[in-house]
Scaffold this motif. Sequence first.
Motif, mmCIF file in Angstrom:
data_model
loop_
_atom_site.group_PDB
_atom_site.id
_atom_site.type_symbol
_atom_site.label_atom_id
_atom_site.label_comp_id
_atom_site.label_asym_id
_atom_site.label_seq_id
_atom_site.Cartn_x
_atom_site.Cartn_y
_atom_site.Cartn_z
ATOM 1 N N UNK A 79 0.834 -1.191 0.000
ATOM 2 C CA UNK A 79 0.000 0.000 0.000
ATOM 3 C C UNK A 79 0.871 1.245 0.000
ATOM 4 N N UNK A 80 0.533 2.164 -0.881
ATOM 5 C CA UNK A 80 1.223 3.444 -0.967
ATOM 6 C C UNK A 80 0.233 4.539 -0.599
ATOM 7 N N UNK A 81 0.650 5.446 0.272
ATOM 8 C CA UNK A 81 -0.196 6.558 0.680
ATOM 9 C C UNK A 81 0.489 7.861 0.313
ATOM 10 N N UNK A 82 -0.301 8.802 -0.210
ATOM 11 C CA UNK A 82 0.226 10.100 -0.601
ATOM 12 C C UNK A 82 -0.693 11.181 -0.054
ATOM 13 N N UNK A 83 -0.114 12.244 0.489
ATOM 14 C CA UNK A 83 -0.902 13.342 1.034
ATOM 15 C C UNK A 83 -0.522 14.635 0.331
ATOM 16 N N UNK A 84 -1.524 15.368 -0.129
ATOM 17 C CA UNK A 84 -1.339 16.695 -0.724
ATOM 18 C C UNK A 84 -1.928 17.716 0.231
ATOM 19 N N UNK A 85 -1.248 18.859 0.371
ATOM 20 C CA UNK A 85 -1.664 19.892 1.311
ATOM 21 C C UNK A 85 -2.079 21.146 0.543
ATOM 22 N N UNK A 86 -3.203 21.745 0.952
ATOM 23 C CA UNK A 86 -3.737 22.930 0.286
ATOM 24 C C UNK A 86 -4.049 23.998 1.316
ATOM 25 N N UNK A 87 -3.775 25.256 0.940
ATOM 26 C CA UNK A 87 -4.080 26.393 1.804
ATOM 27 C C UNK A 87 -4.843 27.414 0.958
ATOM 28 N N UNK A 88 -5.899 27.985 1.562
ATOM 29 C CA UNK A 88 -6.680 29.022 0.885
ATOM 30 C C UNK A 88 -6.290 30.368 1.471
ATOM 31 N N UNK A 89 -5.938 31.293 0.580
ATOM 32 C CA UNK A 89 -5.548 32.653 0.949
ATOM 33 C C UNK A 89 -6.615 33.609 0.429
ATOM 34 N N UNK A 90 -7.023 34.564 1.264
ATOM 35 C CA UNK A 90 -7.960 35.601 0.811
ATOM 36 C C UNK A 90 -7.181 36.896 0.663
ATOM 37 N N UNK A 91 -7.204 37.449 -0.546
ATOM 38 C CA UNK A 91 -6.477 38.688 -0.835
ATOM 39 C C UNK A 91 -7.354 39.887 -0.509
ATOM 40 N N UNK A 92 -6.769 41.084 -0.552
ATOM 41 C CA UNK A 92 -7.466 42.299 -0.144
ATOM 42 C C UNK A 92 -8.745 42.554 -0.927
ATOM 43 N N UNK A 93 -8.818 42.130 -2.188
ATOM 44 C CA UNK A 93 -10.019 42.355 -3.008
ATOM 45 C C UNK A 93 -11.164 41.439 -2.588
ATOM 46 N N UNK A 94 -10.881 40.444 -1.738
ATOM 47 C CA UNK A 94 -11.899 39.489 -1.308
ATOM 48 C C UNK A 94 -11.817 38.170 -2.056
ATOM 49 N N UNK A 95 -11.047 38.127 -3.147
ATOM 50 C CA UNK A 95 -10.871 36.885 -3.902
ATOM 51 C C UNK A 95 -10.091 35.883 -3.067
ATOM 52 N N UNK A 96 -10.394 34.605 -3.297
ATOM 53 C CA UNK A 96 -9.687 33.536 -2.588
ATOM 54 C C UNK A 96 -8.890 32.707 -3.580
ATOM 55 N N UNK A 97 -7.708 32.317 -3.159
ATOM 56 C CA UNK A 97 -6.811 31.513 -3.993
ATOM 57 C C UNK A 97 -6.412 30.287 -3.184
ATOM 58 N N UNK A 98 -6.670 29.091 -3.726
ATOM 59 C CA UNK A 98 -6.233 27.861 -3.061
ATOM 60 C C UNK A 98 -5.002 27.344 -3.795
ATOM 61 N N UNK A 99 -3.925 27.123 -3.048
ATOM 62 C CA UNK A 99 -2.673 26.657 -3.635
ATOM 63 C C UNK A 99 -2.165 25.429 -2.898
ATOM 64 N N UNK A 100 -1.508 24.571 -3.632
ATOM 65 C CA UNK A 100 -0.873 23.390 -3.058
ATOM 66 C C UNK A 100 0.445 23.826 -2.420
ATOM 67 N N UNK A 101 0.683 23.397 -1.192
ATOM 68 C CA UNK A 101 1.908 23.760 -0.472
ATOM 69 C C UNK A 101 2.578 22.486 0.040
#
Length: 136
Positions: A79-101
């Motif tokens: 068995x192989x297990x893989x984990x991906x991590x994501x963080x959501x950032x909200x910028x000053x305009x109110x838009x949100x950006x989710x990026x893999x970290x």
Amino acid sequence: MNIDSQFGFGGFDPLFSLFPILFIGLFVFILAKGLSQWHKNNNSPRLTVMCVVTDKRCETTHHSSPVGGDASGAHGFHTTTSTSYFVTFQVESGDRIELCVSGSEYGMLAEGDQGKMTFQGTRYLGFERKSGEFDS
């Protein structure tokens, strides 16, 4: 002429020859999509924006394969297990950006953190936590 002798294996021969073509086509599609995203990121400007960390999530996938190529699993499974991590950032305009970290960045960031986040396309480049007033 018998149809079984014309196609071999009772008419399944065309399906067997189609499978490798579909497999190679899928491989080429996935490769092209990845290269396209890499190229797009490289040609995107590096941006640094003021933001707030609003959410964090991780996605874990599992893959099991039989040991020794035995499809019955008589010798057990690997068995192989893989984990991906994501963080959501909200910028000053109110838009949100989710990026893999990376896992270490994920552990260092907390919801509510404020600071400057640098990214290029869909590629996360870093976060500088607010420790006072930033230079504008």
